[in-house]
Design an enzyme around this catalytic site. Structure first.
Site, mmCIF file in Angstrom:
data_model
loop_
_atom_site.group_PDB
_atom_site.id
_atom_site.type_symbol
_atom_site.label_atom_id
_atom_site.label_comp_id
_atom_site.label_asym_id
_atom_site.label_seq_id
_atom_site.Cartn_x
_atom_site.Cartn_y
_atom_site.Cartn_z
ATOM 1 N N GLN A 178 4.859 9.172 7.288
ATOM 2 C CA GLN A 178 3.956 10.043 6.519
ATOM 3 C C GLN A 178 4.407 11.492 6.635
ATOM 4 O OE1 GLN A 178 0.002 9.157 7.914
ATOM 5 N NE2 GLN A 178 -0.090 7.233 6.793
ATOM 6 N N LYS A 192 0.835 -1.204 0.000
ATOM 7 C CA LYS A 192 0.000 0.000 0.000
ATOM 8 C C LYS A 192 0.871 1.256 0.000
ATOM 9 C CE LYS A 192 -2.978 0.771 3.577
ATOM 10 N NZ LYS A 192 -2.826 2.126 4.123
ATOM 11 N N ARG A 237 -7.451 -3.262 9.334
ATOM 12 C CA ARG A 237 -6.539 -4.213 10.011
ATOM 13 C C ARG A 237 -7.221 -4.891 11.204
ATOM 14 N NH1 ARG A 237 -2.327 -3.427 6.783
ATOM 15 N NH2 ARG A 237 -1.745 -1.291 6.307
ATOM 16 N N ASP A 296 1.953 -1.148 12.025
ATOM 17 C CA ASP A 296 0.663 -1.557 11.449
ATOM 18 C C ASP A 296 0.323 -3.015 11.773
ATOM 19 O OD1 ASP A 296 0.346 0.950 10.406
ATOM 20 O OD2 ASP A 296 1.031 0.429 8.394
HETATM 21 C C1 S3P Z 1 2.671 4.882 6.320
HETATM 22 C C2 S3P Z 1 3.240 5.232 7.525
HETATM 23 C C3 S3P Z 1 2.716 4.804 8.829
HETATM 24 C C4 S3P Z 1 1.756 3.638 8.678
HETATM 25 C C5 S3P Z 1 0.767 3.850 7.563
HETATM 26 C C6 S3P Z 1 1.482 4.015 6.242
HETATM 27 C C7 S3P Z 1 3.275 5.387 5.064
HETATM 28 O O1 S3P Z 1 2.005 5.885 9.407
HETATM 29 O O2 S3P Z 1 1.070 3.409 9.897
HETATM 30 O O3 S3P Z 1 -0.118 2.747 7.469
HETATM 31 O O4 S3P Z 1 2.939 4.874 3.982
HETATM 32 O O5 S3P Z 1 4.113 6.281 5.151
HETATM 33 P P1 S3P Z 1 2.722 7.024 10.269
HETATM 34 O O6 S3P Z 1 3.600 7.795 9.390
HETATM 35 O O7 S3P Z 1 1.592 7.873 10.799
HETATM 36 O O8 S3P Z 1 3.455 6.316 11.367
#
Ligand code: S3P
Length: 427
Positions: free
Chosen positions: A169, A22, A388, A315
């Site tokens: 993120q 993803k 999830r 996750d």
């Molecule tokens: C992700 C970062 C994670 C993860 C999310 C996807 C990404 O979140 O939990 O499902 O693709 O960068 P956070 O950056 O909030 O930790």
């Protein structure tokens, strides 16, 4: 109508080709859209979250063609993005909204972003504040903390920023802004998080530098369209890794799984708990390593999961909690406050739903404590709209001796549309 789940399974056996990652699928659309020329993406994840990303970029005028799991993006650089005449709706996807804000931060136009009810509760100042420091104008409900958000991009100036939370993120959003800012941008992470953005910048011909926990990027770089093969999502594979470990008499082969070391925390802790896992690495690929994994059922023991490993398995904590219910002894999960701001408050939803099935589990301020090994009974449970949680409960049901009904099963389509078909194929 709640879905009746499969229960009392006597072994899960077979092979599954895990659908695309993803995080990498989202990024392939974003980089393909801001690069110059054509990008071809294979094994793209056709989950609702990634389709939301495609939809947002189409609304900004990017030409994106889809042929099943192959996606072709015709990028025209950052300048090729146009002011959208419609609201950008990210659905359930935190990655879409947070990364998109970093891209929009320097675009000389106005856009409005919304998402579903869950997105409306997730904190956004973690990205909007540093983007304002770059020079972007962002407004939103409760001083920019929640959607709806509106953004008017501007001329950005590179910043040095220490992330208050370990978040890929936020890091990625700031790197997208940094690519468009004058000068250099430095992002400092408290703990290393998934590095798909950094790897993809290089795949598209850009440069990014890493020293210790600091990531440095120069503004004004040109990216060029390329080919991306998306490896299988280890976060999706996790449900079958745990299913194979806890359902006696199981042996499951998972093919083409992404093995980026910033994502493989679940493999490390499962091995430590006594899981029988064998890995055949397929590529040492500069871009994203991947391989085939075989899992066999075995006896398991509890452990403490805390510290720097947390972002590498954040996750997977819902499914790790289920794993722990089947391990002898106590499992303590600490340093995982971030669970509270995921698609649901995953400390609360995991504890509530596993308790309904008969687990002995308690919530703590930054995680949970699970006492194993417990027999799981059955009942009516809910995904709470969190993909999830829905998949974890469906795996839990395979061990239950009474009927299990799942409310809001449709949440699963966000990241794994073929989950139930895959589970059924192993029975
Ligand atoms: C992700 C970062 C994670 C993860 C999310 C996807 C990404 O979140 O939990 O499902 O693709 O960068 P956070 O950056 O909030 O930790």
């Amino acid at each position: 109508m709640p879905k009746k789940l499969v229960t009392k399974v006597e072994g899960l056996n077979g092979e599954i080709a895990i659908p695309g990652d993803k995080s990498i699928s989202h990024r392939s659309i974003m980089f393909g859209s801001i690069a110059d020329g054509k990008t071809v993406v294979t094994n793209f994840l056709l989950g609702e979250d990634c389709l939301s990303t495609i939809d947002c970029f189409k609304k900004m005028g990017v030409m994106i063609e889809r042929q099943e799991e192959k996606v072709i993006i015709h990028g025209n650089g950052f300048e090729g993005l146009n002011e959208p005449s419609e609201i950008l709706d990210v659905g359930n996807s935190g990655t879409t909204i947070r990364l998109l804000l970093g891209i929009l931060a320097a675009r000389p136009f106005h856009s409005v972003l919304i998402g579903d009810q869950s997105i409306g509760k997730r904190p956004m100042t973690r990205v909007t504040k540093p983007l304002q420091l770059f020079g972007a104008a962002i407004n939103g409900r409760k001083n920019g903390e929640f959607t709806p958000l509106s953004i008017k991009g501007g001329n950005l100036k590179g910043i040095e920023y220490e992330l208050p939370v370990a978040s890929a993120q936020v890091k990625s959003s700031l790197l997208f802004a940094g690519l468009q800012a004058s000068g250099t941008t430095t992002v400092i992470e408290p703990v290393k998080t998934r590095d798909h953005t950094e790897r993809m910048i290089k795949q598209f011909g850009g440069e990014v530098e890493k020293t210790g926990t600091a990531i440095r990027i120069k503004g004004g770089q040109k990216l060029t369209g390329t080919s991306i093969h998306v490896p299988g999502d280890i976060s999706s594979a996790a449900f079958f890794l745990v299913a194979g470990a806890i359902v006696p008499g199981s042996e499951i082969k998972l093919t083409n799984v992404g093995l980026n070391p910033t994502r493989t925390g679940i493999i490390d802790i499962m091995k430590e708990m006594g899981a029988k896992i064998t890995i055949k690495q397929l590529t040492e690929d500069e871009f994203e390593p991947r391989g085939d994994i075989v899992i066999q059922s075995s006896a398991l023991k509890g452990m403490t999961i805390a510290g720097e490993i947390i972002p590498k398995l954040i996750d997977e904590i819902p499914i790790i909690a289920l794993l722990a219910t089947q391990a002898e002894g106590v499992t303590v999960i600490k340093d995982a406050h971030e669970l509270k701001v995921k698609e649901t408050n995953r400390i609360d939803t995991v504890v509530a739903e596993l308790t309904k099935l008969g687990a002995t589990i308690e919530a703590t301020e930054d995680g949970m404590i699970i006492y194993g090994k417990t027999e799981l009974i059955g009942g009516t449970v809910s995904s709470h709209g969190d993909h999830r949680i829905g998949m974890m409960l469906s795996v839990a049901a395979t061990l239950c001796k009474e009927d299990v009904y799942l409310e809001n099963e449709e949440a699963i389509y966000v990241s794994y549309p073929t989950f139930f078909t895959h589970l059924q194929s192993l029975i």
